[in-house]
Motif scaffolding. Structure first.
Motif, mmCIF file in Angstrom:
data_model
loop_
_atom_site.group_PDB
_atom_site.id
_atom_site.type_symbol
_atom_site.label_atom_id
_atom_site.label_comp_id
_atom_site.label_asym_id
_atom_site.label_seq_id
_atom_site.Cartn_x
_atom_site.Cartn_y
_atom_site.Cartn_z
ATOM 1 N N GLY A 142 11.595 -0.080 -11.968
ATOM 2 C CA GLY A 142 10.158 0.088 -12.153
ATOM 3 C C GLY A 142 9.508 0.629 -10.896
ATOM 4 N N SER A 143 8.342 1.211 -11.061
ATOM 5 C CA SER A 143 7.566 1.647 -9.905
ATOM 6 C C SER A 143 6.794 0.441 -9.386
ATOM 7 C CB SER A 143 6.591 2.750 -10.300
ATOM 8 O OG SER A 143 5.583 2.199 -11.124
ATOM 9 N N ARG A 144 6.223 0.591 -8.231
ATOM 10 C CA ARG A 144 5.446 -0.503 -7.664
ATOM 11 C C ARG A 144 4.269 -0.869 -8.570
ATOM 12 N NH1 ARG A 144 3.375 -0.997 -1.517
ATOM 13 N NH2 ARG A 144 2.077 -2.816 -1.759
ATOM 14 N N ALA A 145 3.652 0.152 -9.175
ATOM 15 C CA ALA A 145 2.507 -0.117 -10.047
ATOM 16 C C ALA A 145 2.926 -0.982 -11.231
ATOM 17 C CB ALA A 145 1.898 1.197 -10.521
ATOM 18 N N ALA A 146 4.137 -0.724 -11.749
ATOM 19 C CA ALA A 146 4.624 -1.516 -12.885
ATOM 20 C C ALA A 146 4.924 -2.947 -12.448
ATOM 21 C CB ALA A 146 5.876 -0.864 -13.471
ATOM 22 N N VAL A 147 5.446 -3.094 -11.223
ATOM 23 C CA VAL A 147 5.728 -4.436 -10.701
ATOM 24 C C VAL A 147 4.412 -5.178 -10.460
ATOM 25 C CG1 VAL A 147 6.708 -5.729 -8.753
ATOM 26 C CG2 VAL A 147 7.935 -3.753 -9.675
ATOM 27 N N ASP A 148 3.450 -4.483 -9.832
ATOM 28 C CA ASP A 148 2.143 -5.101 -9.570
ATOM 29 C C ASP A 148 1.453 -5.516 -10.865
ATOM 30 O OD1 ASP A 148 2.449 -4.856 -6.881
ATOM 31 O OD2 ASP A 148 1.128 -3.117 -6.645
ATOM 32 N N ALA A 149 1.667 -4.718 -11.923
ATOM 33 C CA ALA A 149 1.022 -5.036 -13.203
ATOM 34 C C ALA A 149 1.744 -6.167 -13.936
ATOM 35 C CB ALA A 149 0.982 -3.787 -14.080
ATOM 36 N N GLY A 150 2.891 -6.594 -13.382
ATOM 37 C CA GLY A 150 3.626 -7.703 -13.982
ATOM 38 C C GLY A 150 4.496 -7.281 -15.161
ATOM 39 N N TYR A 151 4.726 -5.956 -15.323
ATOM 40 C CA TYR A 151 5.563 -5.487 -16.426
ATOM 41 C C TYR A 151 7.035 -5.796 -16.175
ATOM 42 C CZ TYR A 151 1.529 -2.631 -17.796
ATOM 43 O OH TYR A 151 0.286 -2.199 -18.163
ATOM 44 N N ILE A 152 7.395 -5.873 -14.897
ATOM 45 C CA ILE A 152 8.810 -5.987 -14.545
ATOM 46 C C ILE A 152 8.947 -6.693 -13.211
ATOM 47 C CG2 ILE A 152 8.916 -3.720 -13.407
ATOM 48 C CD1 ILE A 152 11.661 -3.437 -14.956
ATOM 49 N N GLU A 153 10.083 -7.371 -12.982
ATOM 50 C CA GLU A 153 10.214 -8.168 -11.767
ATOM 51 C C GLU A 153 10.441 -7.293 -10.529
ATOM 52 O OE1 GLU A 153 12.277 -8.236 -14.393
ATOM 53 O OE2 GLU A 153 14.280 -8.951 -13.882
ATOM 54 N N HIS A 154 10.065 -7.884 -9.384
ATOM 55 C CA HIS A 154 10.092 -7.158 -8.122
ATOM 56 C C HIS A 154 11.486 -6.666 -7.755
ATOM 57 C CE1 HIS A 154 10.257 -6.880 -3.683
ATOM 58 N NE2 HIS A 154 9.169 -6.182 -3.903
ATOM 59 N N GLU A 155 12.491 -7.430 -8.164
ATOM 60 C CA GLU A 155 13.874 -7.089 -7.849
ATOM 61 C C GLU A 155 14.253 -5.687 -8.347
ATOM 62 O OE1 GLU A 155 17.920 -9.761 -8.151
ATOM 63 O OE2 GLU A 155 16.273 -10.171 -9.505
ATOM 64 N N ARG A 156 13.523 -5.211 -9.338
ATOM 65 C CA ARG A 156 13.857 -3.915 -9.942
ATOM 66 C C ARG A 156 12.993 -2.776 -9.398
ATOM 67 N NH1 ARG A 156 17.180 -4.557 -14.464
ATOM 68 N NH2 ARG A 156 17.324 -6.691 -15.200
ATOM 69 N N GLN A 157 12.205 -3.057 -8.383
ATOM 70 C CA GLN A 157 11.305 -2.016 -7.879
ATOM 71 C C GLN A 157 12.049 -0.924 -7.132
ATOM 72 O OE1 GLN A 157 7.707 -3.392 -5.934
ATOM 73 N NE2 GLN A 157 7.759 -1.606 -4.599
ATOM 74 N N ILE A 158 11.758 0.311 -7.513
ATOM 75 C CA ILE A 158 12.383 1.471 -6.881
ATOM 76 C C ILE A 158 11.328 2.191 -6.047
ATOM 77 C CG2 ILE A 158 13.404 3.749 -7.345
ATOM 78 C CD1 ILE A 158 14.592 2.428 -9.912
ATOM 79 N N GLY A 159 11.731 2.606 -4.845
ATOM 80 C CA GLY A 159 10.806 3.354 -4.009
ATOM 81 C C GLY A 159 10.827 2.862 -2.580
ATOM 82 N N GLN A 160 9.893 3.334 -1.804
ATOM 83 C CA GLN A 160 9.870 3.025 -0.373
ATOM 84 C C GLN A 160 9.852 1.530 -0.112
ATOM 85 O OE1 GLN A 160 6.279 3.798 1.653
ATOM 86 N NE2 GLN A 160 7.206 3.694 3.680
ATOM 87 N N GLY A 215 10.406 2.601 -15.389
ATOM 88 C CA GLY A 215 9.086 2.634 -16.005
ATOM 89 C C GLY A 215 7.985 2.480 -14.982
ATOM 90 N N GLY A 216 6.863 3.121 -15.257
ATOM 91 C CA GLY A 216 5.699 3.012 -14.378
ATOM 92 C C GLY A 216 4.559 2.318 -15.089
ATOM 93 N N TYR A 217 3.408 2.402 -14.483
ATOM 94 C CA TYR A 217 2.221 1.794 -15.059
ATOM 95 C C TYR A 217 1.930 2.391 -16.439
ATOM 96 C CZ TYR A 217 -2.458 -0.192 -15.157
ATOM 97 O OH TYR A 217 -3.576 -0.902 -15.498
ATOM 98 N N GLY A 218 2.310 3.664 -16.590
ATOM 99 C CA GLY A 218 2.060 4.365 -17.852
ATOM 100 C C GLY A 218 2.842 3.828 -19.036
ATOM 101 N N VAL A 219 3.825 2.953 -18.778
ATOM 102 C CA VAL A 219 4.543 2.336 -19.904
ATOM 103 C C VAL A 219 3.565 1.461 -20.699
ATOM 104 C CG1 VAL A 219 6.408 0.712 -20.516
ATOM 105 C CG2 VAL A 219 6.791 2.473 -18.793
#
Lengths: 339, 292
Positions: free
Chosen positions: A251-269, A225-229
């Motif tokens: 989650g994307s970084r934007a979703a992690v930054d928004a606090g929707y999901i924990e950092h451990e689940r961040q996908i990407g660079q 999920g991203g920020y758009g969730v």
């Protein structure tokens, strides 16, 4: 001969996955450059650790064993690694872009006055021609990384001040055993001669480390999920779908930054790199920092209310719609048709 | 505690890369900085808060904000003053242009030495325009002091030591260090407090010398009455830095190539959110064993 050195993370008897991935990449680069692949292992109770490292085609292990080095500490580990690099003069040094690698690599790079590139998504060998000085540099390490919010991909080189150093996130390179019976050489590093009491001014008081509960990297199905969730509540829909399909939620970084999901689940660079057979991207626009961590997925489904979201260009299926609308339908029709 | 703690906060003004619009890139593939708002690097705000919390408990502590950048980065110092910092310095010089993290950390270490004795340096773990997390550890090395990275919370500060909780991938680690030490702070640390109205009133006219050069005369009169309104600038010469370690010549890393991100578009099947289309897709995924 100038070789390739991989700094291996070691904790609780195990070499870190990211280090084994780097050894696998290092082996390929060493073959290309016709040099040796070397590993630096610093820690306590290292007996038998070579068995974890040789199968990746490691020619030499520099082993620094000392009871005081059981847990990573910046100053003593940096001092030993600097010593190993000064003595052996590698052309390339690779680190995992972990809390350990990102702590030690810049310290060592600063002491040796060499360049360091963070969070590379690709490493290649190539030449460079410098117009100003009419000089050609042969066989440099191309350190390739998304930059500037993922809007560009930059190729970074260190022409003069070697070694060339880079960090790479876990999961970016593939772990590949070359030969289970491969045997290299072990070189013991005398820690007593390198370390001083002043290297231990920072003391560990307490540690609370858990085995990772989330296993996104090895999951065959990922619902991301991203920020758009739009909300933490909507993320629950993603968890429901993931549980149903036997997948994991990322989650994307934007979703992690928004606090929707924990950092451990961040996908990407700056998170984890994944290669599942199915990747469902929910409300993710698709900055390259994100796609760098998932574009090797076998099948990509993008659910987005923006038909022009960049991620749609790498998707196999695009569903135009709202997450809160589409995901419950997927759940419903999966249940209806799966039996 | 009787000792006056000296704290330096390293902060950077960054383009807000989190909200990049379609016009962020120019046609030639370079970044259009003009359209990106310049902000206080988010983790540097966490670092400022950590410093302010130390000061909350030790009211005679002194917090200095140090930033490196062009003239407009003076805004970062004002933001620091509005939240409770005591003073600030802008490290600015054309010779810094083109500096990579190594050259940047050298410049910062020279400025820190110029500022004199200190106990603690706080900075964000990384800046959002580069995400390298290198400058903190590199500056610590150049200053010859230990570093604590990924700090999330300060647990205890004594006359000569600090105990900090670090946030790692799989948990936390508590470490204790004696002064001086450089600490980099993660985004999971406490958010920075809001501006304090009293400090805003006090410092809203704070200006650097360069900014004052363009100011009206009555402004200069005001500054003479209230010397705390002057934000000091530091040049390469002021911090006695060696030119060869700065800018392009002091930077081992070079950018060989920059590419705009171009996706090779796949031929995607586009569906609407109609029931039939989603049911058809789920059936297909089950049939080809992608799921189920």
């Amino acid at each position: 001969m100038k070789n390739i050195l991989v700094y291996c993370e070691f904790e609780d008897g195990l070499i870190g996955d990211v280090s084994l991935e780097l050894l696998s990449k290092g082996r390929k680069l060493a073959n290309q450059l016709n040099c040796r692949l070397e590993a630096a292992i610093i820690g306590a109770n290292l007996k038998g650790v070579e068995k974890q490292v040789f199968p990746y085609g490691t020619d030499v292990i520099y082993m620094a064993e000392d009871a005081r080095l059981e847990h990573f500490l910046n100053l003593p580990h940096s001092a030993i690694l600097q010593h190993i690099i000064r003595e052996n003069n590698p052309q390339i040094v690779l680190f995992g872009a972990t809390s350990v690698g990102r702590d030690i690599a810049p310290r060592v790079a600063s002491a040796l006055r060499c360049g360091l590139t963070a969070d590379c998504t690709s490493l290649e060998i190539g030449d460079h021609y410098e117009k100003k000085s009419d000089t050609t540099y042969k066989d440099l390490l191309y350190q390739i990384r998304p930059a500037f919010g993922g809007n560009i991909v930059a190729t970074i080189i260190n022409p003069e001040m070697h070694p060339q150093m880079a960090t790479v996130r876990e999961g970016v390179m593939k772990k590949e055993i070359v030969d289970a019976n491969f045997k290299g050489k072990i070189v013991k590093v005398e820690t007593e001669k390198i370390l001083n009491d002043t290297d231990f001014v920072v003391k560990i008081i307490e540690r609370h480390l858990e085995k990772s509960k989330v296993n996104i990297k090895n999951s065959g199905i990922i619902i991301a999920g991203g920020y758009g969730v739009g909300s933490k509540e909507n993320f629950n829909l993603l968890f429901e779908l993931a549980a149903l399909l036997g997948g994991e939620v990322g989650g994307s970084r934007a979703a992690v930054d928004a606090g929707y999901i924990e950092h451990e689940r961040q996908i990407g660079q700056t998170g984890v790199t994944v290669r599942p057979k199915l990747y469902i991207a929910c409300g993710i626009s698709g900055a390259i920092q994100h796609t760098a961590g998932m574009n090797e997925s076998a099948m990509i489904i993008s659910i987005n209310n923006d038909p022009h979201a960049p991620i749609n260009q790498i998707a196999d299926y695009v569903i135009n719609g709202e997450i809160a609308d589409v995901v419950p339908k997927m759940i419903k029709f999966y249940k209806k048709n799966s039996k | 505690m009787t000792k006056k703690l000296k704290i330096i906060v390293l902060a950077k003004q960054v383009p807000d890369t989190r909200n990049v619009g379609k016009d962020a890139m120019k046609a030639d593939g370079t970044v259009n900085r003009a359209v990106l708002p310049a902000i206080f690097n988010p983790e540097d705000l966490n670092a400022l808060e950590m410093a302010l919390r130390v000061k909350d408990k030790n009211p005679n502590a002194e917090i200095t904000v140090l930033t490196m950048g062009p003239g407009r980065a003076a805004e970062i110092i004002r933001e620091g003053l509005y939240r409770g910092a005591d003073r600030g310095f802008l490290l600015t010089d054309r010779k810094f242009a083109g500096s990579d993290t190594l050259a940047t950390s050298y410049a910062i270490s020279c400025a820190v030495k110029k500022l004199g004795e200190f106990d603690l340096i706080f900075g964000g773990r990384q800046a959002i325009d580069g995400d390298t997390a290198q400058v903190g550890p590199q500056a610590a090395e150049k200053l010859g002091i230990p570093q604590i990275t990924y700090a999330e919370e300060t647990l205890e500060v004594t006359n000569n030591s600090i105990t900090v909780k670090r946030r790692l991938e799989r948990g936390t680690e508590t470490v204790k260090a004696t002064f001086p030490v450089l600490i980099t702070v993660t985004g999971s640390a406490a958010d920075c407090r809001a501006r304090n109205a009293k400090f805003v009133m006090k410092y809203k006219h704070a200006r650097t010398i360069s900014e004052l050069a363009d100011a009206a005369e009555d402004y200069i009169a005001l500054k003479t009455k209230r010397p705390y309104l002057q934000i000091d600038e530091l040049s390469v010469a002021d911090v006695q830095a060696d030119d060869t370690f700065l800018g392009l010549s002091g930077s081992p890393t070079k950018v060989k190539a920059i590419e705009n991100v171009v996706f090779i578009a796949k031929d995607a099947k586009v569906l609407s959110n109609a029931n039939e289309e989603i049911e058809e897709l789920m059936k297909e995924l089950i049939a080809n064993h992608t799921i189920g």
